[in-house]
Design a protein around this motif. Sequence first.
Motif, PDB file in Angstrom:
ATOM      1  N   UNK A 184      22.718  15.619  87.463  1.00 28.47           N
ATOM      2  CA  UNK A 184      22.272  16.588  86.801  1.00 28.47           C
ATOM      3  C   UNK A 184      21.780  15.728  85.520  1.00 28.47           C
ATOM      4  N   UNK A 185      20.437  15.900  85.339  1.00 34.54           N
ATOM      5  CA  UNK A 185      20.075  15.560  83.095  1.00 34.54           C
ATOM      6  C   UNK A 185      20.528  17.002  82.747  1.00 34.54           C
ATOM      7  N   UNK A 186      21.247  16.628  81.439  1.00 30.57           N
ATOM      8  CA  UNK A 186      21.920  17.118  80.426  1.00 30.57           C
ATOM      9  C   UNK A 186      20.631  17.969  80.115  1.00 30.57           C
ATOM     10  N   UNK A 232      13.974   6.700  76.485  1.00 25.80           N
ATOM     11  CA  UNK A 232      15.264   8.087  76.264  1.00 25.80           C
ATOM     12  C   UNK A 232      16.023   7.799  77.719  1.00 25.80           C
ATOM     13  N   UNK A 233      15.568   7.573  79.058  1.00 23.54           N
ATOM     14  CA  UNK A 233      15.784   8.138  80.408  1.00 23.54           C
ATOM     15  C   UNK A 233      17.430   7.195  79.884  1.00 23.54           C
ATOM     16  N   UNK A 234      18.365   7.682  79.653  1.00 16.83           N
ATOM     17  CA  UNK A 234      19.942   6.454  79.356  1.00 16.83           C
ATOM     18  C   UNK A 234      20.485   6.904  80.372  1.00 16.83           C
ATOM     19  N   UNK A 235      22.003   6.427  80.787  1.00 12.32           N
ATOM     20  CA  UNK A 235      22.572   7.703  81.746  1.00 12.32           C
ATOM     21  C   UNK A 235      23.679   8.580  80.564  1.00 12.32           C
ATOM     22  N   UNK A 236      23.837   8.095  79.288  1.00 17.07           N
ATOM     23  CA  UNK A 236      24.458   9.147  78.661  1.00 17.07           C
ATOM     24  C   UNK A 236      23.627  10.349  78.333  1.00 17.07           C
ATOM     25  N   UNK A 265      13.452  -0.568  85.527  1.00 18.25           N
ATOM     26  CA  UNK A 265      14.056   1.115  84.394  1.00 18.25           C
ATOM     27  C   UNK A 265      14.429  -0.383  82.809  1.00 18.25           C
ATOM     28  N   UNK A 266      15.477  -0.799  83.830  1.00 18.30           N
ATOM     29  CA  UNK A 266      16.663  -1.666  82.794  1.00 18.30           C
ATOM     30  C   UNK A 266      15.802  -3.057  82.520  1.00 18.30           C
ATOM     31  N   UNK A 267      14.471  -3.385  83.350  1.00 14.64           N
ATOM     32  CA  UNK A 267      13.859  -4.455  82.426  1.00 14.64           C
ATOM     33  C   UNK A 267      13.096  -3.860  81.055  1.00 14.64           C
ATOM     34  N   UNK A 268      12.837  -2.447  80.725  1.00 17.01           N
ATOM     35  CA  UNK A 268      11.853  -1.848  79.670  1.00 17.01           C
ATOM     36  C   UNK A 268      12.200  -0.417  79.874  1.00 17.01           C
TER      37      UNK A 268
END
Length: 254
Positions: A150-152, A135-139, A129-132
Amino acid sequence: MDTLQTLLISGAVAIGAAAGQPGVARADVTKIVLVHGANVDGSTWRDVYDNLTADDYKVTVAQMPLTSTEDDIAAVQRIVDIQDGPMLLVGHSYGGVVISEIGVDPDVSGLVYVAAFLPDAGESGGSLLASMPTEFTPDKLTVFEDGHYLIHEEAFLSVVGNGLSEDDAIYVARSQAASNSAILEYRTRSAAWTEKPSWSIIATLDRTIAPDLQRQMSQRAGSTVVDVENGHMLPMTNPAEVANVIRQAAEAVE
């Protein structure tokens, strides 16, 4: 010629004629094991399951605890162990990590990746995921003290669930299975696609695993690639197309 001999010859002729008729499916592999992704469960495969079982495939849906990748591998391996004969493993999203490990099992004839990770040995979902980035980010996550996350809801609807109907997206967001963040850090030990044939369905509108990353991993694996124009949740949004690729794989493997 006695009656028994006549019946045996007649039966053999009938079977041979049926096998030669167009439209009569003769899949080499009829057993399919479906492996879900992170933060969801096996219910995401229901429409694919219905589509395949209507054609007399024996389909089993694995349920993973999502507590660690080791636990998930063990859970799916149990399902593989009770199958009788050759099978296909099908993994969605994070499920691609799991089938890449288990796919070395001698009873696994092929692998189908659905908007999934195809990690090489030593790679993790997180590193890929970090290589590309997408919008799926830690925040977008709530991480608990025990490491599960869990995902918001809003992020689930817009990033993971784009392409789903509003009702389905809300339902899946609110029925999330909390996943341990360690599953994104797990580095694979085996890459079954190096020795087994593979197929990869790329979600061209995916906002979770970048479509270009899916394509890059698939080309590296030498997978047969099929594009589907939709978001990350292809088993729910495009079950007929997913099932069709699984059928093609089942008919192609030995």
